[in-house]
Design a protein around this motif. Structure first.
Motif, PDB file in Angstrom:
ATOM      1  N   SER A   1      31.358  16.976 143.339  1.00  0.00           N
ATOM      2  CA  SER A   1      30.883  17.260 141.986  1.00  0.00           C
ATOM      3  C   SER A   1      32.046  17.092 141.019  1.00  0.00           C
ATOM      4  CB  SER A   1      30.348  18.690 141.899  1.00  0.00           C
ATOM      5  OG  SER A   1      29.996  18.996 140.557  1.00  0.00           O
ATOM      6  N   GLY A   2      31.753  16.722 139.785  1.00  0.00           N
ATOM      7  CA  GLY A   2      32.795  16.663 138.768  1.00  0.00           C
ATOM      8  C   GLY A   2      32.977  17.999 138.062  1.00  0.00           C
ATOM      9  N   CYS A   3      32.124  18.975 138.386  1.00  0.00           N
ATOM     10  CA  CYS A   3      32.202  20.281 137.721  1.00  0.00           C
ATOM     11  C   CYS A   3      32.762  21.319 138.679  1.00  0.00           C
ATOM     12  CB  CYS A   3      30.818  20.720 137.235  1.00  0.00           C
ATOM     13  SG  CYS A   3      30.847  22.371 136.464  1.00  0.00           S
ATOM     14  N   VAL A   4      33.693  22.137 138.162  1.00  0.00           N
ATOM     15  CA  VAL A   4      34.289  23.197 138.978  1.00  0.00           C
ATOM     16  C   VAL A   4      33.879  24.584 138.482  1.00  0.00           C
ATOM     17  CG1 VAL A   4      36.235  21.782 139.722  1.00  0.00           C
ATOM     18  CG2 VAL A   4      36.439  23.145 137.620  1.00  0.00           C
ATOM     19  N   GLY A   5      33.013  24.635 137.464  1.00  0.00           N
ATOM     20  CA  GLY A   5      32.474  25.921 137.024  1.00  0.00           C
ATOM     21  C   GLY A   5      33.413  26.774 136.193  1.00  0.00           C
ATOM     22  N   CYS A   6      34.376  26.154 135.521  1.00  0.00           N
ATOM     23  CA  CYS A   6      35.366  26.934 134.756  1.00  0.00           C
ATOM     24  C   CYS A   6      34.807  27.428 133.432  1.00  0.00           C
ATOM     25  CB  CYS A   6      36.632  26.121 134.504  1.00  0.00           C
ATOM     26  SG  CYS A   6      36.440  24.756 133.330  1.00  0.00           S
ATOM     27  N   GLY A   7      33.734  26.806 132.948  1.00  0.00           N
ATOM     28  CA  GLY A   7      33.087  27.261 131.719  1.00  0.00           C
ATOM     29  C   GLY A   7      33.759  26.819 130.432  1.00  0.00           C
ATOM     30  N   ARG A   8      34.826  26.033 130.531  1.00  0.00           N
ATOM     31  CA  ARG A   8      35.544  25.644 129.297  1.00  0.00           C
ATOM     32  C   ARG A   8      34.645  24.858 128.344  1.00  0.00           C
ATOM     33  NH1 ARG A   8      39.827  25.111 133.262  1.00  0.00           N
ATOM     34  NH2 ARG A   8      41.682  26.271 132.646  1.00  0.00           N
ATOM     35  N   CYS A   9      33.803  23.977 128.889  1.00  0.00           N
ATOM     36  CA  CYS A   9      32.963  23.153 128.012  1.00  0.00           C
ATOM     37  C   CYS A   9      31.983  24.012 127.231  1.00  0.00           C
ATOM     38  CB  CYS A   9      32.231  22.084 128.816  1.00  0.00           C
ATOM     39  SG  CYS A   9      31.192  22.737 130.140  1.00  0.00           S
ATOM     40  N   ILE A  10      31.607  25.167 127.809  1.00  0.00           N
ATOM     41  CA  ILE A  10      30.665  26.062 127.125  1.00  0.00           C
ATOM     42  C   ILE A  10      31.394  26.834 126.032  1.00  0.00           C
ATOM     43  CG2 ILE A  10      28.995  27.926 127.448  1.00  0.00           C
ATOM     44  CD1 ILE A  10      28.893  27.175 130.441  1.00  0.00           C
ATOM     45  N   THR A  11      32.544  27.402 126.413  1.00  0.00           N
ATOM     46  CA  THR A  11      33.318  28.205 125.464  1.00  0.00           C
ATOM     47  C   THR A  11      33.760  27.370 124.261  1.00  0.00           C
ATOM     48  OG1 THR A  11      34.157  29.614 127.237  1.00  0.00           O
ATOM     49  CG2 THR A  11      35.433  29.565 125.193  1.00  0.00           C
ATOM     50  N   TRP A  12      34.214  26.146 124.535  1.00  0.00           N
ATOM     51  CA  TRP A  12      34.850  25.359 123.474  1.00  0.00           C
ATOM     52  C   TRP A  12      33.914  24.408 122.770  1.00  0.00           C
ATOM     53  CZ3 TRP A  12      39.125  27.263 121.635  1.00  0.00           C
ATOM     54  CH2 TRP A  12      39.815  28.183 122.454  1.00  0.00           C
ATOM     55  N   CYS A  13      32.606  24.470 123.113  1.00  0.00           N
ATOM     56  CA  CYS A  13      31.620  23.686 122.368  1.00  0.00           C
ATOM     57  C   CYS A  13      31.386  24.364 121.025  1.00  0.00           C
ATOM     58  CB  CYS A  13      30.299  23.597 123.126  1.00  0.00           C
ATOM     59  SG  CYS A  13      29.012  22.769 122.157  1.00  0.00           S
ATOM     60  N   PRO A  14      31.635  23.678 119.916  1.00  0.00           N
ATOM     61  CA  PRO A  14      31.488  24.349 118.616  1.00  0.00           C
ATOM     62  C   PRO A  14      30.065  24.781 118.316  1.00  0.00           C
ATOM     63  CG  PRO A  14      31.962  22.014 118.318  1.00  0.00           C
ATOM     64  CD  PRO A  14      32.112  22.306 119.782  1.00  0.00           C
ATOM     65  N   THR A  15      29.087  24.169 118.985  1.00  0.00           N
ATOM     66  CA  THR A  15      27.715  24.624 118.749  1.00  0.00           C
ATOM     67  C   THR A  15      27.172  25.422 119.934  1.00  0.00           C
ATOM     68  OG1 THR A  15      26.659  22.611 119.590  1.00  0.00           O
ATOM     69  CG2 THR A  15      27.280  22.620 117.264  1.00  0.00           C
ATOM     70  N   GLY A  16      28.066  25.736 120.879  1.00  0.00           N
ATOM     71  CA  GLY A  16      27.676  26.632 121.966  1.00  0.00           C
ATOM     72  C   GLY A  16      26.688  26.056 122.963  1.00  0.00           C
ATOM     73  N   ILE A  17      26.724  24.747 123.174  1.00  0.00           N
ATOM     74  CA  ILE A  17      25.860  24.160 124.202  1.00  0.00           C
ATOM     75  C   ILE A  17      26.362  24.639 125.568  1.00  0.00           C
ATOM     76  CG2 ILE A  17      25.112  22.016 125.312  1.00  0.00           C
ATOM     77  CD1 ILE A  17      25.405  20.680 122.536  1.00  0.00           C
ATOM     78  N   ASP A  18      25.420  25.096 126.376  1.00  0.00           N
ATOM     79  CA  ASP A  18      25.732  25.714 127.657  1.00  0.00           C
ATOM     80  C   ASP A  18      25.183  24.813 128.776  1.00  0.00           C
ATOM     81  OD1 ASP A  18      25.675  27.189 129.987  1.00  0.00           O
ATOM     82  OD2 ASP A  18      24.924  29.023 129.048  1.00  0.00           O
ATOM     83  N   VAL A  19      26.068  24.209 129.529  1.00  0.00           N
ATOM     84  CA  VAL A  19      25.611  23.257 130.555  1.00  0.00           C
ATOM     85  C   VAL A  19      24.687  23.923 131.571  1.00  0.00           C
ATOM     86  CG1 VAL A  19      27.498  21.595 130.367  1.00  0.00           C
ATOM     87  CG2 VAL A  19      27.753  23.572 131.887  1.00  0.00           C
ATOM     88  N   THR A  20      24.941  25.210 131.865  1.00  0.00           N
ATOM     89  CA  THR A  20      24.085  25.868 132.864  1.00  0.00           C
ATOM     90  C   THR A  20      22.664  26.012 132.319  1.00  0.00           C
ATOM     91  OG1 THR A  20      24.588  28.143 132.131  1.00  0.00           O
ATOM     92  CG2 THR A  20      26.071  27.157 133.747  1.00  0.00           C
ATOM     93  N   GLU A  21      22.569  26.277 131.018  1.00  0.00           N
ATOM     94  CA  GLU A  21      21.255  26.413 130.389  1.00  0.00           C
ATOM     95  C   GLU A  21      20.554  25.055 130.311  1.00  0.00           C
ATOM     96  OE1 GLU A  21      21.574  28.559 126.699  1.00  0.00           O
ATOM     97  OE2 GLU A  21      19.621  27.827 126.037  1.00  0.00           O
ATOM     98  N   GLU A  22      21.324  24.015 129.983  1.00  0.00           N
ATOM     99  CA  GLU A  22      20.723  22.672 129.896  1.00  0.00           C
ATOM    100  C   GLU A  22      20.192  22.234 131.258  1.00  0.00           C
ATOM    101  OE1 GLU A  22      20.136  21.492 126.984  1.00  0.00           O
ATOM    102  OE2 GLU A  22      21.295  23.165 126.178  1.00  0.00           O
TER     103      GLU A  22
END
Lengths: 272, 385
Positions: B349-370
């Motif tokens: 997988s290319g994802c390690v679950g660190c959550g950085r993309c969720i925290t640092w998305c300025p509009t709060g897009i959450d990959v787990t929710e998507e």
């Protein structure tokens, strides 16, 4: 050596093909030219301008690496301006190849759109080198105008000396043009081949390749025997820049040459 | 594609076997020993109102008593009253800029010469990496070393890094390493791994390599007791139960690419700014582009490689036109690559679950929710809030 470091080559010869296209024969400053397979590409570097993937279109008489280049962007324009003796950088050859030996015993249909004839020239030259191994060979070439047709003398030689059915169609005829006008798919009606015993090699704009491949499939050619060469921009050629992804594929490693059995589903998804 | 972990030879032993865990009260001797061994020590500090990886010369520079709050599109530091040194989750910095520099000069050319620019490979001890960060390094190892064209410069940089993990005690609100199978406990890929323990305040140190063992030998320590080890295990067990988020990736390699026509892509595209923050913060996003410059005379040219992002319009082109003209297409490419087609290309997988993309998305897009919405619809099982 780092996979991103080009090897210095010099331009051995330069031949203008038409208004915006030249064929360069390149040789390394030292050592022999690397071997390549039909359909493979190199990354060519124009100093200070950039580097682009470029299909190999032949091996020159002195063993040079031959590329036919159309001036469409900054890098290809810079390359087209190169003169004999000028330096370029070359990495590769890279990528997958058309399996010409695998077509032994079959009819062969080669379909080229525009500059797609350049990489397919390496296929035809290999077919000719072992002509007796193949059945009927047809080459269909589509081009914008009669003046933009690549390698016209070589096409005539294929027809006259090597028992190849060469068909050319143009989008925009000039008054002297007496041949067919329109899409390459219309010429598939004019050639003779046994679909269930046919290998097809196709290169050109994506829409043209899909139309040709779908047409060949409808006639009964097996999807894995309709083999395309796909194009995407590339910054590395070695699977590390990410630019050439097509779904699960990195086209620099898994392509550019790809069977329609794998390509059809991927090309059908918009913006993949 | 033949994929192998070229770096695994640096992992000497795993915990519980030949190497005894040890306990130390202070990190000062550890930092001094690393510096004496020729390493620049880079660790977490408070900078720019965030935890940033910067060069440190003393344990006093570590952010004692600092915590963080992480939510979609939100990061802020807090004060902790327990004096924990590592009481926060993944910071905006990962190891990526040390393994893959944001910009590096590749070649210089003049006259008939094209010369490789000698890459820098500084001896750096990275202190405070999390299990997700180590997993991300392992992913990058596959990208840059695992294929047919291994990168010798990456290898040199990588081998010059001394990796000191810290097992997470306080996962962030956007963490989901348990779902990705990468944490919260570091199990491989480190030279040393610390677990911060309370009452009395101390650090359990696990040794993961021979050079790690040499550093441990050079600092005051005592053998870990059964109680120390049990306390460390409890830290990781508790952390695993406090993940901010979960995601169901069962079969994702099949169902995500197959969902290319899902209406959710339009929905997320309407919220995505294509700002590239997620790809810059992601510890595994490796895409790059190249730039060419000449000096004023035009005689000397250089090319450099720099981070790129699949969210830019000109990232993929065919015949000079963008392949993914819409944000829908670009977001779909990123998410599908990260969670699904990465397996096809690199066997992981290319994802390690660190959550950085969720925290640092300025509009709060959450990959787990998507992902959940794509798989189950918005009415189905969702992420834990």
């Amino acid at each position: 050596m780092h996979p991103m470091t080009p090897v210095p080559y010099r331009v051995r010869s330069r031949r203008p093909d038409r208004a915006d296209t030249v064929t360069l024969a390149l040789e390394p400053l030292s050592g022999p030219c690397p071997g390549f397979l039909p359909g493979q590409f190199t990354m060519i570097y124009a100093r200070g301008v950039g580097e682009i993937p470029m299909s190999i279109s032949g091996r020159g008489r002195t063993g040079t690496l031959v590329h036919t280049i159309r001036a469409v962007g900054a890098v290809s324009r810079a390359l087209c301006r190169k003169r004999p003796g000028d330096l370029v950088g070359v990495r590769g050859p890279y990528g997958t190849a058309w399996d010409v030996p695998g077509a032994a015993g079959l009819d062969v249909v080669v379909v080229a759109g525009g500059l797609g004839l350049a990489p397919l020239r390496t296929v035809v030259r290999e077919l000719i080198a072992h002509r007796s191994r193949f059945g009927r060979i047809s080459v269909i070439a589509g081009t914008r105008t009669p003046m933009t047709l690549l390698y016209p003398r070589e096409l005539a030689r294929w027809r006259d000396a090597h028992d190849i059915d060469v068909q050319v169609t143009v989008d925009h005829p000039d008054p002297a043009w007496k041949g067919p006008v329109g899409l390459v798919t219309r010429l598939i009606d004019r050639i003779v081949f046994e679909p269930r015993r046919t290998a097809s090699f196709v290169c050109g704009p994506e829409a043209m390749m899909r139309a040709v491949a779908d047409d060949l499939l409808r006639r009964g050619v097996r999807p894995e025997r309709v083999v395309l060469s796909l194009e995407r921009n590339m910054k590395c050629g070695v699977g590390r820049c990410g630019h050439c992804q097509l779904g699960p594929l990195l086209l620099c490693l898994d392509g550019p040459v790809l069977g329609y059995d794998r390509a059809a589903g991927l090309l059908a998804v918009k913006e993949l | 594609m033949g994929i192998k972990r070229d770096i695994s030879h640096t992992v000497w032993s795993v915990r519980g076997n030949a190497v005894m865990d040890v306990v130390t009260r202070s990190l000062e001797p550890l930092i001094a020993a690393l510096r004496a061994a020729g390493y620049t020590v880079v660790g977490p500090t408070v900078k720019d109102r965030a935890i940033r990886l910067t060069e440190i010369s003393s344990a006093a520079e570590l952010p004692d008593g600092t915590g963080d709050v992480q939510e979609p599109g939100n990061y802020r530091l807090t004060e902790r009253d327990d004096g924990m040194v590592f009481g926060y989750a993944a910071s905006p910095d990962s190891a990526k800029r040390f393994t893959q520099p944001p910009r590096q000069t590749l070649i210089r050319s003049r006259g008939q010469v094209i010369e490789e620019v000698e890459p820098e490979a500084p001896r750096i001890a990275l202190l405070g990496l999390r299990a997700c960060d180590l997993a991300a390094i392992a992913v990058q190892d596959r990208v840059f070393l695992g294929g047919r064209h291994p990168d010798p410069a990456y290898r040199r940089r990588r081998e010059a890094l001394f990796l000191i993990a810290v097992n997470c005690a306080v996962p962030g609100g956007t963490c989901f390493c348990v779902s990705m199978g990468t944490g919260p406990k570091a199990t491989a890929g480190f030279d040393l791994a610390l677990t911060e323990l309370a009452a009395p305040h101390r650090f359990l140190i696990e040794t993961g390599s021979e050079r790690g063992a040499r550093i441990v030998a050079a600092i005051p320590h005592q053998a870990a007791t059964g109680d120390d080890v049990a306390a460390a295990d409890e830290v990781s067990r508790t952390a695993a139960g406090r993940m901010g988020r979960t995601v169901d990736t069962e079969g994702v390699q099949e169902w995500l690419p197959a969902a290319h026509d899902h209406p959710r892509w339009d929905d997320v595209a309407s919220r995505c700014l294509a700002c590239t923050n997620c790809t810059m913060a992601c510890p595994t996003c490796f895409c790059s582009t190249v730039e060419d410059v000449t000096d004023l005379s035009g005689d000397v040219a250089e090319r450099s490689e720099r981070w790129d992002s699949c969210f830019t319009l000109d990232f993929s082109e065919v015949g000079g036109s963008p392949v993914r003209g819409s944000q829908r297409g670009r977001y779909r490419q990123w998410l599908t690559h990260k969670f699904a087609t990465w397996y096809d290309q690199f066997g992981t997988s290319g994802c390690v679950g660190c959550g950085r993309c969720i925290t640092w998305c300025p509009t709060g897009i959450d990959v787990t929710e998507e992902l959940s919405a794509i798989r189950y619809g918005t009415e189905g099982p969702s992420c834990i809030r």
